[in-house]
Scaffold this active site. Sequence first.
Site, PDB file in Angstrom:
ATOM      1  N   GLY A  66      -9.063  21.738  29.060  1.00 56.13           N
ATOM      2  CA  GLY A  66     -10.071  21.353  28.088  1.00 56.13           C
ATOM      3  C   GLY A  66      -9.698  21.910  26.733  1.00 56.13           C
ATOM      4  O   GLY A  66      -9.170  23.024  26.636  1.00 56.13           O
TER       5      GLY A  66
ATOM      6  N   ALA B 282      -8.737  26.379  23.986  1.00 56.15           N
ATOM      7  CA  ALA B 282      -8.361  25.626  25.180  1.00 56.15           C
ATOM      8  C   ALA B 282      -8.606  26.460  26.421  1.00 56.15           C
ATOM      9  O   ALA B 282      -8.605  27.699  26.369  1.00 56.15           O
ATOM     10  CB  ALA B 282      -6.893  25.202  25.109  1.00 56.15           C
ATOM     11  N   ASP B 283      -8.808  25.773  27.527  1.00 52.83           N
ATOM     12  CA  ASP B 283      -8.935  26.454  28.810  1.00 52.83           C
ATOM     13  C   ASP B 283      -8.343  25.559  29.895  1.00 52.83           C
ATOM     14  O   ASP B 283      -8.646  24.365  29.957  1.00 52.83           O
ATOM     15  CB  ASP B 283     -10.391  26.769  29.137  1.00 52.83           C
ATOM     16  CG  ASP B 283     -10.500  27.799  30.251  1.00 52.83           C
ATOM     17  OD1 ASP B 283     -10.541  29.003  29.933  1.00 52.83           O
ATOM     18  OD2 ASP B 283     -10.504  27.410  31.443  1.00 52.83           O
ATOM     19  N   THR B 284      -7.490  26.147  30.718  1.00 48.60           N
ATOM     20  CA  THR B 284      -6.822  25.406  31.789  1.00 48.60           C
ATOM     21  C   THR B 284      -7.330  25.891  33.140  1.00 48.60           C
ATOM     22  O   THR B 284      -7.411  27.101  33.378  1.00 48.60           O
ATOM     23  CB  THR B 284      -5.297  25.595  31.707  1.00 48.60           C
ATOM     24  OG1 THR B 284      -4.827  25.114  30.445  1.00 48.60           O
ATOM     25  CG2 THR B 284      -4.593  24.831  32.821  1.00 48.60           C
TER      26      THR B 284
END
Length: 208
Positions: free
Chosen positions: A121, A84-86
Amino acid sequence: MLPSAPDVTAAPLAPRLRLVLASNSPRRRQLLRELGLSYEVRLREVEENFPPHLVRAEVAEYLAAHKAAAYAPDLAPDELVITADTIVCLDHDVLNKPADAAEAVQMLQRLQGRAHDVYTGVCLLCGDGRRVVFSDQTRVHFRSLSRAEIEHYVATYSPLDKAGAYGAQDWIGMVAVTRLEGSYFNVMGLPVHRVWEELEKLGAVRLG
């Protein structure tokens, strides 16, 4: 304060695939635990650069998929890796993790008194080659903050590991966030409602 997360956690669910969380974020570990999921943490260094033509959700999804690709060669057929990436977006600018305290103060000065968008994401990559990439968006409204409030937060909580230089679960979330449109957990770093839904579709988890 978030409890420390072990590398492996037990759960009442019976996963059909062995879940691997590729994240050092204590917030993501906590959220998966609270979903009742059993997982193993694996970490490796992956550059977080993205093509300049990408915007907003595209950036978050690209970075999540890019991270997952680094784990693909080592996945067993019965494993599924979660990456995940924020990111925080103010107008057309992507605010990632600040390099130092001074940049953190600058970011928060830009965010205060305004609304911004948080995108996380997520990539779910199975050892058998199946892959799902998605993102979630939350609109966050900040009240106006004084310089003293911003500097207190940065000095006390040192939010250098957080996109946009803040954590909604921290002190600043309690005093600055006036309204959310979307998932609060997405702002914490993982849209768990979508993660659960997609894991079910992949047949990765079952209740009981």
